[in-house]
Motif scaffolding. Structure first.
Motif, PDB file in Angstrom:
ATOM      1  N   VAL A 151     -35.064  -3.755 -19.279  1.00 12.87           N
ATOM      2  CA  VAL A 151     -36.055  -4.507 -20.065  1.00 12.87           C
ATOM      3  C   VAL A 151     -37.455  -4.081 -19.636  1.00 12.87           C
ATOM      4  O   VAL A 151     -37.648  -3.540 -18.543  1.00 12.87           O
ATOM      5  CB  VAL A 151     -35.885  -6.031 -19.873  1.00 12.87           C
ATOM      6  N   ASP A 152     -38.445  -4.338 -20.486  1.00 11.35           N
ATOM      7  CA  ASP A 152     -39.826  -4.005 -20.158  1.00 11.35           C
ATOM      8  C   ASP A 152     -40.327  -4.868 -18.999  1.00 11.35           C
ATOM      9  O   ASP A 152     -39.948  -6.042 -18.875  1.00 11.35           O
ATOM     10  CB  ASP A 152     -40.734  -4.221 -21.364  1.00 11.35           C
ATOM     11  N   VAL A 153     -41.188  -4.272 -18.162  1.00  8.43           N
ATOM     12  CA  VAL A 153     -41.753  -4.974 -17.009  1.00  8.43           C
ATOM     13  C   VAL A 153     -43.279  -4.834 -17.052  1.00  8.43           C
ATOM     14  O   VAL A 153     -43.800  -3.727 -17.232  1.00  8.43           O
ATOM     15  CB  VAL A 153     -41.214  -4.400 -15.683  1.00  8.43           C
ATOM     16  N   ALA A 154     -43.980  -5.953 -16.873  1.00  3.28           N
ATOM     17  CA  ALA A 154     -45.441  -5.942 -16.789  1.00  3.28           C
ATOM     18  C   ALA A 154     -45.858  -6.046 -15.334  1.00  3.28           C
ATOM     19  O   ALA A 154     -45.238  -6.774 -14.547  1.00  3.28           O
ATOM     20  CB  ALA A 154     -46.022  -7.105 -17.582  1.00  3.28           C
ATOM     21  N   ILE A 155     -46.912  -5.303 -14.951  1.00  5.20           N
ATOM     22  CA  ILE A 155     -47.430  -5.385 -13.580  1.00  5.20           C
ATOM     23  C   ILE A 155     -48.919  -5.698 -13.627  1.00  5.20           C
ATOM     24  O   ILE A 155     -49.620  -5.367 -14.577  1.00  5.20           O
ATOM     25  CB  ILE A 155     -47.169  -4.098 -12.770  1.00  5.20           C
ATOM     26  N   GLY A 156     -49.395  -6.353 -12.577  1.00  2.00           N
ATOM     27  CA  GLY A 156     -50.803  -6.718 -12.500  1.00  2.00           C
ATOM     28  C   GLY A 156     -51.065  -7.579 -11.283  1.00  2.00           C
ATOM     29  O   GLY A 156     -50.359  -7.488 -10.286  1.00  2.00           O
ATOM     30  N   GLY A 157     -52.084  -8.459 -11.398  1.00  3.23           N
ATOM     31  CA  GLY A 157     -52.442  -9.343 -10.298  1.00  3.23           C
ATOM     32  C   GLY A 157     -51.553 -10.565 -10.234  1.00  3.23           C
ATOM     33  O   GLY A 157     -50.567 -10.687 -10.980  1.00  3.23           O
ATOM     34  N   ALA A 158     -51.918 -11.516  -9.378  1.00  3.68           N
ATOM     35  CA  ALA A 158     -51.086 -12.699  -9.147  1.00  3.68           C
ATOM     36  C   ALA A 158     -50.929 -13.548 -10.403  1.00  3.68           C
ATOM     37  O   ALA A 158     -49.941 -14.249 -10.555  1.00  3.68           O
ATOM     38  CB  ALA A 158     -51.686 -13.539  -8.021  1.00  3.68           C
TER      39      ALA A 158
END
Length: 202
Positions: A151-158
């Protein structure tokens, strides 16, 4: 017009060069030296422990150069003094201490590429609830995240949320982060569980 100076400076001695010029380049030095540039009797630049590759171009030029050997042994050096400019690749690992006794601004820019000290790899599960991938680390030079799930995964800050994420990885995609590598990074999916492989370079 340019001058190439080759000289061995005795221990504790100083080489004084009366030159009206715009650029000084220390092309070779067997050991660190102290460098001073003057204009009309005033000190423009004063740096200790300078080594090969340092180039100084004070605005308005200079009229005198002093190279001092503060060590206990003779030091061979080569330097260019000229009105214009030359290109040089500065050796990494240069350490320069600038003393500014006259309280005039002395901009010094030294950029060295630190050596890679370690690489660590990990695989982490990701869900629809944001979870931390890595804690902040000032020693981290690069961060790589690859979506190893389905599945798609989003990354970023908290506060990363899938719907508003700037970085979304499809299955198999890899994100390489250099600018923000030292920051804390989190990951989240839209609904189903997923996984990512994380590699840190320090």
């Amino acid at each position: 017009m340019s001058d190439l100076i080759r000289q061995t400076i005795a221990a504790g001695a100083s080489l004084q060069l009366e030159r009206a010029a715009g650029m000084f380049l220390l092309n070779e030095a067997a050991a660190p030296l102290r460098l001073k540039l003057y204009r009309q009797g005033g000190t423009l630049f004063d740096a200790v422990d300078v080594t090969r590759g340092i180039k100084v171009r004070p605005e308005g030029g200079f009229d005198r150069v002093a190279l001092t050997n503060e060590s206990g042994a003779p030091i061979y050096m080569e330097a260019f003094i000229c009105a214009g400019d030359v290109d040089v690749q500065i050796q990494t690992g240069i350490q320069v201490t600038v003393e500014n006794a006259d309280a005039a601004p002395v901009p010094v820019y030294v950029k060295n590429a630190p050596a890679v000290t370690g690489v660590s790899d990990a695989t982490q599960a990701v869900s629809a609830v944001a979870a931390q991938l890595v804690a902040s680390s000032g020693g981290r030079r690069s961060l790589r995240v690859r979506n190893t799930g389905t599945v798609d995964v989003a990354i970023g800050g908290a506060a990363v949320a899938f719907a508003g994420a700037a970085v979304v990885l499809m299955p198999g995609e890899c994100w390489v982060e250099d600018d923000g590598a030292p920051c804390e990074w989190w990951a989240v999916t839209e609904t189903a569980a997923g996984s990512v492989a994380v590699q840190e370079v320090a």
